[in-house]
Design an enzyme around this catalytic site. Structure first.
Site, PDB file in Angstrom:
ATOM      1  CB  CYS A  60      -6.390  -2.968   6.322  1.00 35.71           C
ATOM      2  SG  CYS A  60      -6.762  -4.728   6.431  1.00 35.71           S
ATOM      3  NE  ARG A 118     -17.903  -3.798   2.253  1.00 34.63           N
ATOM      4  CZ  ARG A 118     -18.072  -5.108   2.444  1.00 34.63           C
ATOM      5  NH1 ARG A 118     -19.302  -5.607   2.587  1.00 34.63           N
ATOM      6  NH2 ARG A 118     -17.038  -5.922   2.517  1.00 34.63           N
ATOM      7  CD  GLU A 153      -2.982  -1.057   0.209  1.00 36.02           C
ATOM      8  OE1 GLU A 153      -3.132   0.022  -0.398  1.00 36.02           O
ATOM      9  OE2 GLU A 153      -3.660  -2.077  -0.017  1.00 36.02           O
ATOM     10  CG  HIS A 189      -4.572  -5.183   1.683  1.00 35.49           C
ATOM     11  ND1 HIS A 189      -4.736  -3.807   1.668  1.00 35.49           N
ATOM     12  CD2 HIS A 189      -5.366  -5.627   2.698  1.00 35.49           C
ATOM     13  CE1 HIS A 189      -5.585  -3.448   2.625  1.00 35.49           C
ATOM     14  NE2 HIS A 189      -5.981  -4.548   3.256  1.00 35.49           N
TER      15      HIS A 189
END
Length: 214
Positions: A141, A88, A78, A166
């Protein structure tokens, strides 16, 4: 040199977390560096507390947090973490923050201080799929990546490099999600190992076309 490598426990109803399974299988030494691993709860707030406490105790040279990105086909370092929690789904303690800051006193974003492009290239050199990601999401994360970088920035510890990687589902998870790609666990371990070698060998990042058009 000491590397602190963290991974989350399973979340979102998944029976396993490939990040945790892969991190557990990393060798204790990579490219001459000591590898210390740490399991982290998939929980807002507590995840940051667990990792920053380990940083303060272990004094690592680099911190590499690893998490699951189900639906992605490759291993993705990332580039950036943003100062937003917008869940979510609930975390493992039922928390579901919406439109909140990770740190009220923090900047809008932090860039990873790991050699992320060198990590991508190292993974590809192993014959494995990898790309540079420009979004770590807005779940735990991203929350942890931002929190670790904020902790180091506020503490004036720029010598400690940090970031996030990831990894995709493993095949047995992908089988339960029609259309989702999977990567064998052994390949994920090899990919992470290669990425950690790049962290050890590259203090500065390499020049690599790794951007995205959208």
């Amino acid at each position: 040199m000491r590397l602190l490598v963290t991974a989350f426990d399973p979340f979102g109803g998944e029976p396993v977390n490939p990040a945790l399974e892969a991190v557990r299988r990393l060798p204790a030494e990579i490219a001459g560096a000591e590898v210390v691993t740490l399991q982290v709860p998939t929980v807002f707030g507590r995840s940051i507390d667990v990792v920053t406490a380990a940083i303060d105790e272990l004094r690592p040279d680099a911190v590499i947090c690893v998490g699951q990105a189900g639906g992605r086909p490759d291993v993705t370092p990332e580039r950036v973490a943003i100062n937003v929690d917008d869940a979510r789904i609930p975390d493992n303690e039922g928390n579901q923050p919406l439109d909140r800051s990770v740190a009220d006193d923090g900047p809008a974003a932090y860039f990873a201080t790991l050699p992320v492009k060198a990590m991508v290239q190292a993974i590809r050199d192993e014959g494995l799929p990898s790309s540079l990601s420009n979004t770590a999401g807005t779940f735990v994360c991203n929350h942890l990546m931002y929190g670790v970088l904020h902790h180091l920035a506020v503490g004036g510890r720029s010598e400690v490099r940090a970031g996030f990687v990831h990894v995709p589902f493993i095949p047995e998870q992908a089988d339960q999600h029609p259309g989702a790609p999977g990567l064998p666990l052994g390949d994920i371990v090899r990919g992470l190992t290669s990425a950690l070698v790049a962290v050890v060998e590259h203090r500065e990042d390499i020049a690599l076309a790794a951007g995205a058009t959208h």
